[in-house]
Design a protein around this motif. Structure first.
Motif, PDB file in Angstrom:
ATOM      1  N   LEU A  48     -18.184  24.931  47.112  1.00 47.76           N
ATOM      2  CA  LEU A  48     -17.160  24.882  45.973  1.00 47.76           C
ATOM      3  C   LEU A  48     -17.532  24.337  44.917  1.00 47.76           C
ATOM      4  N   VAL A  49     -17.048  24.740  43.553  1.00 46.27           N
ATOM      5  CA  VAL A  49     -17.502  24.059  42.234  1.00 46.27           C
ATOM      6  C   VAL A  49     -16.323  23.939  41.514  1.00 46.27           C
ATOM      7  N   VAL A  50     -16.152  22.540  40.987  1.00 42.76           N
ATOM      8  CA  VAL A  50     -15.156  22.218  40.114  1.00 42.76           C
ATOM      9  C   VAL A  50     -15.589  22.054  38.670  1.00 42.76           C
ATOM     10  N   THR A  51     -15.168  22.636  37.469  1.00 41.51           N
ATOM     11  CA  THR A  51     -15.856  22.708  36.429  1.00 41.51           C
ATOM     12  C   THR A  51     -15.047  22.438  35.438  1.00 41.51           C
ATOM     13  N   ASP A  52     -15.277  21.226  34.552  1.00 38.96           N
ATOM     14  CA  ASP A  52     -14.415  20.773  33.669  1.00 38.96           C
ATOM     15  C   ASP A  52     -15.100  21.136  32.371  1.00 38.96           C
ATOM     16  N   GLU A  53     -14.004  22.139  32.028  1.00 33.25           N
ATOM     17  CA  GLU A  53     -14.342  22.819  30.513  1.00 33.25           C
ATOM     18  C   GLU A  53     -13.370  22.539  29.378  1.00 33.25           C
ATOM     19  N   VAL A  54     -13.134  21.302  29.348  1.00 32.50           N
ATOM     20  CA  VAL A  54     -12.014  21.071  28.101  1.00 32.50           C
ATOM     21  C   VAL A  54     -12.365  20.916  26.777  1.00 32.50           C
ATOM     22  N   TYR A  55     -13.904  20.837  26.512  1.00 28.82           N
ATOM     23  CA  TYR A  55     -14.322  21.023  25.069  1.00 28.82           C
ATOM     24  C   TYR A  55     -14.787  22.621  25.015  1.00 28.82           C
ATOM     25  N   GLU A  56     -14.412  23.305  25.654  1.00 30.42           N
ATOM     26  CA  GLU A  56     -14.872  24.785  25.450  1.00 30.42           C
ATOM     27  C   GLU A  56     -14.741  25.346  24.214  1.00 30.42           C
ATOM     28  N   LEU A  58     -19.062  20.099  47.651  1.00 28.58           N
ATOM     29  CA  LEU A  58     -18.785  20.714  46.229  1.00 28.58           C
ATOM     30  C   LEU A  58     -19.675  19.955  45.073  1.00 28.58           C
ATOM     31  N   LEU A  59     -19.593  20.939  43.936  1.00 27.44           N
ATOM     32  CA  LEU A  59     -20.327  20.390  42.846  1.00 27.44           C
ATOM     33  C   LEU A  59     -19.439  20.427  41.776  1.00 27.44           C
ATOM     34  N   LEU A  60     -19.532  19.254  40.979  1.00 29.73           N
ATOM     35  CA  LEU A  60     -18.705  18.666  39.919  1.00 29.73           C
ATOM     36  C   LEU A  60     -19.486  19.070  38.582  1.00 29.73           C
ATOM     37  N   ILE A  61     -19.144  19.946  37.878  1.00 26.45           N
ATOM     38  CA  ILE A  61     -19.834  20.333  36.650  1.00 26.45           C
ATOM     39  C   ILE A  61     -19.061  19.946  35.581  1.00 26.45           C
ATOM     40  N   GLY A  93      -2.464  17.101  32.137  1.00 26.82           N
ATOM     41  CA  GLY A  93      -3.815  16.760  31.461  1.00 26.82           C
ATOM     42  C   GLY A  93      -4.784  17.324  32.573  1.00 26.82           C
ATOM     43  N   ALA A  94      -6.081  17.216  32.017  1.00 22.84           N
ATOM     44  CA  ALA A  94      -7.231  17.715  32.959  1.00 22.84           C
ATOM     45  C   ALA A  94      -7.506  16.406  33.834  1.00 22.84           C
ATOM     46  N   THR A  95      -7.149  15.084  33.868  1.00 18.34           N
ATOM     47  CA  THR A  95      -7.345  14.098  34.369  1.00 18.34           C
ATOM     48  C   THR A  95      -6.691  14.279  35.668  1.00 18.34           C
ATOM     49  N   GLU A  96      -5.272  14.891  35.703  1.00 21.07           N
ATOM     50  CA  GLU A  96      -4.782  15.140  37.066  1.00 21.07           C
ATOM     51  C   GLU A  96      -5.571  16.201  37.721  1.00 21.07           C
ATOM     52  N   ALA A  97      -5.892  17.313  37.111  1.00 24.25           N
ATOM     53  CA  ALA A  97      -6.252  18.373  37.539  1.00 24.25           C
ATOM     54  C   ALA A  97      -7.665  18.149  38.180  1.00 24.25           C
ATOM     55  N   ILE A  98      -8.559  17.239  37.866  1.00 25.68           N
ATOM     56  CA  ILE A  98      -9.585  16.798  38.393  1.00 25.68           C
ATOM     57  C   ILE A  98      -9.127  15.894  39.887  1.00 25.68           C
ATOM     58  N   ALA A  99      -8.413  15.095  39.632  1.00 24.62           N
ATOM     59  CA  ALA A  99      -7.662  14.336  40.586  1.00 24.62           C
ATOM     60  C   ALA A  99      -7.261  15.317  41.847  1.00 24.62           C
ATOM     61  N   GLU A 105     -14.623  33.250  43.282  1.00 23.36           N
ATOM     62  CA  GLU A 105     -13.930  33.033  44.210  1.00 23.36           C
ATOM     63  C   GLU A 105     -14.212  31.467  44.727  1.00 23.36           C
ATOM     64  N   ARG A 106     -15.314  30.827  44.240  1.00 25.01           N
ATOM     65  CA  ARG A 106     -15.402  29.354  44.558  1.00 25.01           C
ATOM     66  C   ARG A 106     -15.459  28.355  43.655  1.00 25.01           C
ATOM     67  N   THR A 107     -14.825  28.664  42.375  1.00 27.07           N
ATOM     68  CA  THR A 107     -14.886  27.932  41.269  1.00 27.07           C
ATOM     69  C   THR A 107     -13.321  27.587  40.755  1.00 27.07           C
ATOM     70  N   VAL A 108     -13.125  26.284  40.682  1.00 27.05           N
ATOM     71  CA  VAL A 108     -11.930  25.699  40.134  1.00 27.05           C
ATOM     72  C   VAL A 108     -12.235  25.402  38.617  1.00 27.05           C
ATOM     73  N   THR A 109     -11.703  25.925  37.620  1.00 24.38           N
ATOM     74  CA  THR A 109     -12.015  25.603  36.254  1.00 24.38           C
ATOM     75  C   THR A 109     -10.719  25.045  35.663  1.00 24.38           C
ATOM     76  N   ILE A 110     -11.231  23.938  34.961  1.00 26.63           N
ATOM     77  CA  ILE A 110     -10.430  23.023  34.319  1.00 26.63           C
ATOM     78  C   ILE A 110     -10.213  22.983  32.823  1.00 26.63           C
ATOM     79  N   GLY A 111      -9.137  23.584  32.333  1.00 22.29           N
ATOM     80  CA  GLY A 111      -8.828  23.591  30.805  1.00 22.29           C
ATOM     81  C   GLY A 111      -7.975  22.285  30.378  1.00 22.29           C
ATOM     82  N   SER A 112      -7.730  22.221  28.896  1.00 20.65           N
ATOM     83  CA  SER A 112      -6.812  21.284  28.508  1.00 20.65           C
ATOM     84  C   SER A 112      -6.397  21.677  27.170  1.00 20.65           C
ATOM     85  N   ALA A 113      -5.195  21.235  26.729  1.00 24.25           N
ATOM     86  CA  ALA A 113      -4.925  21.360  25.521  1.00 24.25           C
ATOM     87  C   ALA A 113      -5.305  20.231  24.382  1.00 24.25           C
TER      88      ALA A 113
END
Length: 397
Positions: free
Chosen positions: A205-213, A173-176, A104-110, A233-241
């Motif tokens: 660095l940026v972690v971006t939570d885009e689960v509602y894309e 880090l920015l958490l967006i 899930g996205a929750t583990e991705a964030i953690a 190169e600096r962004t971790v993009t998070i998605g979820s089913a």
């Protein structure tokens, strides 16, 4: 001896001391005990597409994923995630080195925060924020620095000057999060351009939570931060089913990022769940390849539900903020003569037979969120109609 420790030190790690039972557990228990309609927690009350569910059954029967899947995720799913990002956003990722499947996205964030944040690092997050952000920053030993989204002309907006002022020499880090839970706002091209420019300028660095894309409505557009100059190169993009296909219990999420970032996040992830959701990964690979008509119909169905609940809330006297994305509506209870969201939500089941969540739980600056209350509309139409009717009856005069 009672079996209790003799130490005076609390049992819970002090980093987690502020995180007790979540408000979701409290409100869900209230819903059960009062027989109320639960519009608090954001999970659908129907399953997603039958063909996706059948794909999971098929994988189970065929023996695919019943044992440990590969650490980064099954190849079919990693390829499907890469194809999805390419198709929808023109982002090209290598399935072997730039995609990681998570629980899930929750583990991705953690995993992302545990991997990328050192004790003492500052993490700038937009508040109100999804509740796991604060806990994960704390577990990583980081310091959270909230930047408050504020209501303006019917939607919540990011103050770009406030964002810039929040960045210091200790910021790592920015958490967006966009589309944004709980406010329902979708960051605009102008807002995201400023975020990207700030990240490049300050080498963040940026972690971006885009689960509602796939849940953006009307004229809103989801723009992944990784598509902006200097951000790949600096962004971790998070998605979820879970959010896109309405199988939240399967817990299939992912990150896409440059190889170095994926490797770092995987180093943390392997000691959290190691792997998860074996057969479901194969099913999600098929889900991501569904025709565009699925995504369009899903979005239109949710838009209609948004409008149904928003109308009921307006009729009842709430101020309703525009939901441009997600499946949540944020309301202001002050027109009802109320100012305390906690007290309001605790009384709401008895008063109206409906459960909601006080937005203040998502704020460090509790007073900034005090009058706001969140309702979820990812429920069956007849459930929303009944909830709207109950709210009108309780509050409309």
């Amino acid at each position: 001896m009672t079996g209790m420790t003799s130490s005076a030190r609390p049992l819970l790690n002090r980093r987690l001391a502020e995180f007790g039972t979540t408000i979701f557990a409290e409100m869900s228990a209230l819903a059960l005990s009062t027989g109320s309609i639960n519009l608090g927690q954001g999970f659908p009350d129907t399953d997603g597409p039958e063909e996706v569910r059948e794909a999971a059954v098929r994988a189970l029967r065929d023996g695919r994923g019943n044992q440990y899947p590969p650490g980064p995720g099954v190849p079919e799913l990693r390829a499907a995630i890469a194809a999805h990002q390419e198709h929808h956003y023109g982002l090209s990722w290598d399935p072997d080195t730039e995609v990681l499947v998570t629980a899930g996205a929750t583990e991705a964030i953690a995993a992302a925060l545990l991997a990328l944040v050192e004790p003492g690092d500052e993490v700038v997050a937009l508040e109100p924020y999804y509740d796991s952000y604060a806990a994960c920053i704390a577990m990583a030993g980081g310091t959270r620095v909230p930047v408050t989204l504020r209501p303006d002309d019917g939607r919540f907006r990011l103050d770009l000057d406030e964002l810039r002022a929040a960045v210091t020499d200790r910021t790592r880090l920015l958490l967006i999060n966009t589309p944004h839970n709980p406010t329902g706002t979708v960051l605009t091209r102008e807002e995201l351009t400023a975020v990207a420019e700030l990240a490049v300028e300050r080498d963040l660095l940026v972690v971006t939570d885009e689960v509602y894309e796939h849940l953006v409505f009307d004229e809103a557009e989801h723009l992944p931060l990784a598509t902006f100059p200097g951000m790949r190169e600096r962004t971790v993009t998070i998605g979820s089913a879970g959010k896109t296909f309405s199988f939240t219990g399967w817990k299939v999420g992912w990150i896409t990022a440059a190889p170095g970032l994926v490797s770092a996040v995987r180093s943390a992830k392997q000691f959290l769940t190691y792997v998860s959701s074996g057969p479901f990964q194969y099913a999600v690979a098929e889900a991501l390849a569904l025709p565009e008509s699925y995504f369009t119909a899903f979005r239109e169905d949710m838009r209609a539900k948004r409008d149904l609940l928003a109308t009921g809330l307006k009729d009842a006297g709430f101020e309703v903020f525009r939901t441009a994305g997600t499946y949540f509506i944020t309301t202001d209870i002050r027109p009802l003569g109320e100012t305390d969201g906690f007290a309001f939500c605790r009384a709401l089941p008895e008063r109206a037979g409906v459960v909601a969540i006080p937005n203040a739980v998502f704020y460090d600056h509790r007073e900034a969120g005090a009058p706001f209350v969140r309702f979820a509309f990812c429920k069956r139409t007849e459930v929303l109609e009944e909830a709207a009717q109950r709210l009108r009856k309780a509050f409309a005069h």
